[in-house]
Design a protein around this motif. Structure first.
Motif, PDB file in Angstrom:
ATOM      1  N   GLN A 299      68.837  59.085  12.040  1.00 23.16           N
ATOM      2  CA  GLN A 299      68.859  59.168  13.500  1.00 23.16           C
ATOM      3  C   GLN A 299      69.986  60.076  13.988  1.00 23.16           C
ATOM      4  O   GLN A 299      69.818  60.821  14.962  1.00 23.16           O
ATOM      5  CB  GLN A 299      69.006  57.761  14.088  1.00 23.16           C
ATOM      6  N   ASN A 300      71.118  60.039  13.328  1.00 19.37           N
ATOM      7  CA  ASN A 300      72.224  60.920  13.697  1.00 19.37           C
ATOM      8  C   ASN A 300      71.893  62.383  13.422  1.00 19.37           C
ATOM      9  O   ASN A 300      72.417  63.285  14.080  1.00 19.37           O
ATOM     10  CB  ASN A 300      73.497  60.528  12.946  1.00 19.37           C
ATOM     11  N   ALA A 301      71.031  62.602  12.425  1.00 20.70           N
ATOM     12  CA  ALA A 301      70.607  63.971  12.120  1.00 20.70           C
ATOM     13  C   ALA A 301      69.649  64.511  13.174  1.00 20.70           C
ATOM     14  O   ALA A 301      69.358  65.713  13.189  1.00 20.70           O
ATOM     15  CB  ALA A 301      69.944  64.018  10.745  1.00 20.70           C
ATOM     16  N   ASP A 302      69.149  63.611  14.021  1.00 20.95           N
ATOM     17  CA  ASP A 302      68.286  63.992  15.144  1.00 20.95           C
ATOM     18  C   ASP A 302      67.022  64.744  14.683  1.00 20.95           C
ATOM     19  O   ASP A 302      66.625  65.755  15.256  1.00 20.95           O
ATOM     20  CB  ASP A 302      69.061  64.854  16.141  1.00 20.95           C
ATOM     21  N   LEU A 303      66.387  64.220  13.627  1.00 24.73           N
ATOM     22  CA  LEU A 303      65.137  64.801  13.153  1.00 24.73           C
ATOM     23  C   LEU A 303      64.002  64.400  14.089  1.00 24.73           C
ATOM     24  O   LEU A 303      63.948  63.259  14.553  1.00 24.73           O
ATOM     25  CB  LEU A 303      64.820  64.306  11.735  1.00 24.73           C
ATOM     26  N   ASN A 304      63.100  65.338  14.373  1.00 26.68           N
ATOM     27  CA  ASN A 304      61.942  64.948  15.174  1.00 26.68           C
ATOM     28  C   ASN A 304      60.905  64.257  14.297  1.00 26.68           C
ATOM     29  O   ASN A 304      60.997  64.285  13.056  1.00 26.68           O
ATOM     30  CB  ASN A 304      61.343  66.145  15.913  1.00 26.68           C
TER      31      ASN A 304
ATOM     32  N   TYR B 187      62.114  54.796  14.744  1.00 27.02           N
ATOM     33  CA  TYR B 187      61.527  55.887  15.528  1.00 27.02           C
ATOM     34  C   TYR B 187      60.439  55.392  16.471  1.00 27.02           C
ATOM     35  O   TYR B 187      59.832  56.186  17.186  1.00 27.02           O
ATOM     36  CB  TYR B 187      60.950  56.952  14.592  1.00 27.02           C
TER      37      TYR B 187
ATOM     38  N   THR C 241      70.500  54.997  10.178  1.00 33.19           N
ATOM     39  CA  THR C 241      71.538  55.548  11.051  1.00 33.19           C
ATOM     40  C   THR C 241      71.792  57.025  10.751  1.00 33.19           C
ATOM     41  O   THR C 241      71.923  57.849  11.668  1.00 33.19           O
ATOM     42  CB  THR C 241      72.842  54.752  10.878  1.00 33.19           C
TER      43      THR C 241
END
Length: 445
Positions: free
Chosen positions: A325-330, A369, A322
């Motif tokens: 995913q919240n960090a929005d890493l590609n 992912y 979580t």
């Protein structure tokens, strides 16, 4: 008691135990047992040990029992036995001798033959360390006697030995498949193309090394006829047959990976006795070595299974997923971070230890992912393969160092390894950038 806090403390405690040289199997089991007990004993805030005994014992014994009785795990002793019996029957060494004859006239041909021999050995044994140990005793002393550069003679075998991690059958693929619940047969097939690319990359490194420094590999001064080459190739037929049974049988759907292992063990025994290169004493010695090696793997796997169940109980894996995913890493940043973690751990821990330590956290993250676990498995095994020759604790380098003794210091072997590490990084980048390299064969089944 907060599960995430317990999970993070457990990981920190595990790293401390490993730093104190506690065997990884016992470290995993101890941390998981104590952590589970603490979670249930302090569930309501007040300490109540009676409330924790039953769930703790259930987690420890049921998970270890289920693992040891896993059908998939039975292929580990089969493939380990296959490697030992094939070596006793002189099947594995024939691959090297054939490559030695065919490549002798090429500059650096003996070093190239060592890499090819390691690849062929790996296609039967599935163990990188066993490959480095066995081929090191055969190849490294011969190259040193011929006047090869000491760095080239030792580093080529140390690097070639890592091919046992990727080229099927691979013990690491088996363990990965069991813990991620992915198809071991598909993993075996996925490792073929990356394994061959790695092999060709090592051969290219040797060729480039010798082209730039011809003195590193003295020219071959003998004579080899076409008949010699044909005879050497024909003598290697048992190894080719075993590889065809494993890969062809799995790809064609004739065998499962476990069935292929059992068939190959039977075929190896028949070939060895028929060629009179195998005795009952050889078989007993091979089985004794198999028991020792597989017991070690099973104990680590059991400890890891307990630890995985404990991590699932804490919920720390979900919290990390979580947070990432919240960090929005590609995906690129994620894979680079994972690669750095594995490369850093590879400097200090053995491959199995790294895998069982990281998979409980990384697999849920990768699944979150939407990445393919078969492809990710190949990436992980390639990273573990690199760790086998990465200083300061490159296991394959120390195996070769024990073979050559004081004649070649460890730091000299590592200085030669740098060139092979460079091609490993390139191959890793190709595997990560082009998943089709791993998925082409399994997807075409």
């Amino acid at each position: 008691m907060d599960g995430t806090v317990v999970g993070l403390v457990a990981f920190a405690s595990l790293l401390l135990l490993l730093g104190a040289r506690v065997p990884i199997a016992f470290a995993l089991a101890a941390v998981a047992t104590v952590g589970t007990f603490a979670m249930f004993a302090f569930r309501t805030g007040a300490f109540n040990p009676d409330r924790a005994i039953r769930p703790t014992s259930s987690l420890v014994f049921s998970n270890s029992f289920d693992l040891i009785h896993s059908y998939d795990l039975s292929m580990i002793p089969l493939f380990v036995a296959l490697g030992h019996i094939a070596y006793k029957a002189d099947i594995t060494t024939k691959i090297y001798h054939a490559a030695r004859v065919w490549l002798a006239s090429i500059p650096g041909g003996v070093a190239m033959a060592s890499v090819v021999g390691c690849g062929g050995f790996s296609a039967i044994t599935g163990s990188s360390i066993a490959c480095a140990s066995t081929m090191g005793r055969i190849c490294a002393p011969e190259m040193l006697r011929m006047g090869y550069d000491k760095r080239l003679a030792t580093a080529s075998v140390a690097a070639g030995g890592t091919l046992g991690s990727l080229i099927p059958p691979s013990v690491l693929f088996i363990i990965y498949g069991i813990f991620t619940e992915t198809s071991i047969s598909a993993l075996f097939l996925a490792g073929i193309i990356p394994g061959l690319i790695s092999l060709l990359g090592f051969v290219f490194v040797i060729w480039l090394w010798v082209m730039r420094d011809p003195a590193a590999a003295p020219a071959f001064d003998g004579t080899i006829t076409g008949r010699d080459r044909m005879q050497a190739a024909l003598e290697a037929w048992p190894a080719v047959l075993l590889f065809f049974i494993i890969v062809g049988g799995i790809y064609g759907g004739v065998f499962t990976a476990t069935e292929a292992a059992a068939v190959c063990v039977s075929a190896t025994l028949l070939i060895g006795f028929a060629q009179r290169k195998l005795s009952i004493r050889d078989v007993i010695e091979a089985l004794r070595e198999t028991v020792v090696q597989t017991t070690s793997i099973f104990v680590i796997a059991a400890g890891a299974k307990i630890f995985v169940a404990f991590i699932a109980l804490t919920g720390v894996a979900g919290d990390i997923v979580t947070a990432v995913q919240n960090a929005d890493l590609n995906v690129v940043v994620l894979m680079l971070a994972i690669a750095l973690i594995y490369l850093a751990l590879g400097m200090f821990l053995d491959p199995i230890g790294i895998m069982v330590l990281t998979l409980p956290l990384l697999v849920p993250l990768v699944e979150g992912y939407g990445l393919d676990l078969i492809w990710f498995g190949v990436v992980v095994i390639k990273l573990l393969e690199i760790g086998l020759i990465t200083p300061p604790v490159g296991l394959n380098v120390f195996v070769i160092g024990s073979v050559v003794g004081k004649e070649v210091p460890i730091d000299r072997i590592f200085s030669g390894i740098v060139r092979f590490l460079s091609i490993d990084v390139i191959v890793l980048a190709l595997i990560m950038a082009f998943p089709i390299l791993s998925l082409l064969i399994p997807n075409s089944m």
